[in-house]
Design a protein around this motif. Structure first.
Motif, short mmCIF file in Angstrom:
data_model
loop_
_atom_site.label_atom_id
_atom_site.label_comp_id
_atom_site.label_asym_id
_atom_site.label_seq_id
_atom_site.Cartn_x
_atom_site.Cartn_y
_atom_site.Cartn_z
N GLU A 195 0.83 -1.21 0.00
CA GLU A 195 0.00 0.00 0.00
C GLU A 195 0.87 1.25 0.00
O GLU A 195 0.59 2.23 -0.73
CB GLU A 195 -0.93 0.00 1.21
N GLN A 196 1.93 1.26 0.82
CA GLN A 196 2.83 2.40 0.86
C GLN A 196 3.58 2.57 -0.46
O GLN A 196 3.81 3.69 -0.92
CB GLN A 196 3.81 2.26 2.02
N LYS A 200 2.48 1.78 -3.39
CA LYS A 200 1.54 2.36 -4.34
C LYS A 200 1.37 3.86 -4.09
O LYS A 200 1.35 4.67 -5.03
CB LYS A 200 0.19 1.66 -4.23
N LEU A 201 1.26 4.23 -2.80
CA LEU A 201 1.12 5.65 -2.45
C LEU A 201 2.35 6.44 -2.87
O LEU A 201 2.24 7.55 -3.41
CB LEU A 201 0.89 5.78 -0.95
N LEU A 202 3.54 5.88 -2.64
CA LEU A 202 4.77 6.58 -3.00
C LEU A 202 4.89 6.71 -4.52
O LEU A 202 5.36 7.73 -5.02
CB LEU A 202 5.97 5.83 -2.43
N ALA A 203 4.47 5.67 -5.25
CA ALA A 203 4.51 5.75 -6.71
C ALA A 203 3.60 6.87 -7.21
O ALA A 203 3.96 7.63 -8.12
CB ALA A 203 4.09 4.41 -7.32
N GLN A 204 2.42 7.00 -6.61
CA GLN A 204 1.52 8.09 -6.95
C GLN A 204 2.13 9.44 -6.60
O GLN A 204 2.04 10.41 -7.38
CB GLN A 204 0.18 7.92 -6.23
N ILE A 223 3.77 8.79 7.51
CA ILE A 223 3.64 9.82 6.48
C ILE A 223 2.16 10.02 6.16
O ILE A 223 1.33 9.16 6.43
CB ILE A 223 4.42 9.45 5.21
N ALA A 224 1.85 11.16 5.57
CA ALA A 224 0.47 11.49 5.24
C ALA A 224 -0.12 10.47 4.27
O ALA A 224 0.58 9.93 3.42
CB ALA A 224 0.41 12.89 4.64
N LYS A 225 -1.41 10.18 4.44
CA LYS A 225 -2.17 9.25 3.60
C LYS A 225 -1.84 7.79 3.88
O LYS A 225 -2.32 6.90 3.19
CB LYS A 225 -1.92 9.53 2.11
N SER A 226 -1.03 7.52 4.92
CA SER A 226 -0.68 6.14 5.27
C SER A 226 -0.87 5.94 6.77
O SER A 226 -0.40 6.75 7.57
CB SER A 226 0.78 5.83 4.88
N LEU A 246 6.55 3.55 8.56
CA LEU A 246 7.53 3.04 7.60
C LEU A 246 8.42 2.01 8.28
O LEU A 246 8.84 2.19 9.43
CB LEU A 246 8.39 4.18 7.06
N ASN A 247 8.70 0.95 7.57
CA ASN A 247 9.57 -0.12 8.09
C ASN A 247 11.02 0.29 7.84
O ASN A 247 11.63 -0.08 6.84
CB ASN A 247 9.24 -1.44 7.40
N ILE A 248 11.57 1.05 8.79
CA ILE A 248 12.91 1.63 8.64
C ILE A 248 13.94 0.76 9.33
O ILE A 248 13.71 0.23 10.43
CB ILE A 248 12.94 3.06 9.23
N ARG A 249 15.09 0.61 8.71
CA ARG A 249 16.23 -0.07 9.33
C ARG A 249 17.04 0.96 10.11
O ARG A 249 17.87 1.67 9.57
CB ARG A 249 17.09 -0.75 8.26
N TRP A 250 16.75 1.02 11.42
CA TRP A 250 17.37 2.05 12.26
C TRP A 250 18.79 1.63 12.61
O TRP A 250 19.05 1.01 13.63
CB TRP A 250 16.55 2.26 13.53
N SER A 251 19.75 1.96 11.76
CA SER A 251 21.15 1.63 12.01
C SER A 251 21.78 2.57 13.02
O SER A 251 22.86 2.29 13.54
CB SER A 251 21.94 1.66 10.70
N ARG A 252 21.11 3.68 13.30
CA ARG A 252 21.59 4.60 14.33
C ARG A 252 20.37 5.35 14.88
O ARG A 252 19.40 5.60 14.17
CB ARG A 252 22.66 5.52 13.74
N GLU A 253 20.43 5.64 16.15
CA GLU A 253 19.29 6.29 16.82
C GLU A 253 19.17 7.73 16.38
O GLU A 253 20.16 8.45 16.25
CB GLU A 253 19.48 6.21 18.33
N LEU A 254 17.94 8.17 16.16
CA LEU A 254 17.68 9.56 15.78
C LEU A 254 17.66 10.40 17.05
O LEU A 254 16.87 10.14 17.96
CB LEU A 254 16.35 9.66 15.04
N PRO A 255 18.51 11.42 17.17
CA PRO A 255 18.62 12.19 18.41
C PRO A 255 17.34 12.93 18.80
O PRO A 255 17.04 13.08 19.98
CB PRO A 255 19.75 13.18 18.13
#
Length: 247
Positions: A15-16, A18-22, A125-128, A132-141
């Motif tokens: 679904e994401q 498809k949304l990103l392609a749009q 993200i908007a419309k979803s 997001l299935n993110i690979r968190w290789s480092r922590e976001l401060p």
């Protein structure tokens, strides 16, 4: 306040995807349509279209092309801002005239705070409705102020998150050292310390050369050449990236 950007790879759901392609398609359409409109206005009438006029025209574009309402309006407004920056760089002599976006090149969209939500280590993200299935290789401060989602030609998705940080000065050291860059060793210090050279890219050189030869033998414009180019792009692009940059 200075800013940094962390970039991660993520894996969208169907679904994401498809949304990103749009979203990529709508952003590309608005950018190219507006660029053609501004270019024709200048060469035909000598009129310079301002950013305010381009944004006002976006309303009529949505009425004429209803598919533009299927995606977040923020990314459409942002692509016009990016185009305006491209024109500013052109007028200042820092860059060439803005180019049209291509379908088979790298695709990207930029979202501000109103178009995404970062909560409990998850990014929506908007419309979803799903994160997001993110690979968190480092922590976001901290929570990002804006994000850029991109899709490379090899079909890999990345998200770059921009956030503000407070720069802290490094402690002053009385000791100084000189560094000499080389080939056998990446660097050698004035103290005689050698770093060695792991030559990380050597294992990819043969595969890269093989794929380049295969691509050169394909007929231009053929589907086999497109497939070979995709394999070459997949070999060149990193499988997972996390980098730190300053603005």
């Amino acid at each position: 306040m200075p800013k940094r950007a962390y970039k991660y790879r993520f894996y969208p759901t169907p679904e994401q995807e498809k949304l990103l392609a749009q979203s990529f398609g709508c952003v590309r359409f608005v950018y190219n349509n507006t660029l053609r409109y501004r270019t024709d206005a200048y060469y035909k009438d000598g009129t310079s279209i301002s950013h305010a006029q381009a944004e006002k025209r976006l309303v009529s574009l949505k009425s004429e092309f209803p598919f533009l309402t299927d995606v977040s309006s923020v990314i459409l407004q942002q692509t016009l801002r990016d185009q305006q920056e491209a024109f500013k760089n052109f007028w200042a002599g820092r860059a060439k005239y803005p180019k049209f976006k291509k379908r088979h090149s790298r695709q990207s969209i930029r979202l501000t705070k109103v178009a995404f939500k970062y909560k409990n280590g998850q990014l929506f993200i908007a419309k979803s409705k799903e994160p997001l299935n993110i690979r968190w290789s480092r922590e976001l401060p901290s929570a990002p102020s804006s994000i850029t989602i991109s899709k490379h030609r090899a079909g890999r998705y990345f998200v770059s998150m921009l956030y503000e940080f407070e720069a802290k000065p490094m402690p002053i050291s009385k000791k100084t050292v000189g560094i000499d860059l080389g080939l056998n060793d990446l660097f050698i210090t004035s103290d005689g310390e050698k770093s060695g050279n792991p030559r990380h890219t050597r294992c990819y050189e043969q595969k890269l050369a093989y794929l380049q030869r295969k691509l050169a033998k394909k007929q231009k414009g053929s589907s086999n050449r497109a497939k070979a180019k995709l394999k070459l792009d997949a070999a060149v692009l990193p499988k997972q990236v996390t980098y730190l940059s300053r603005f």
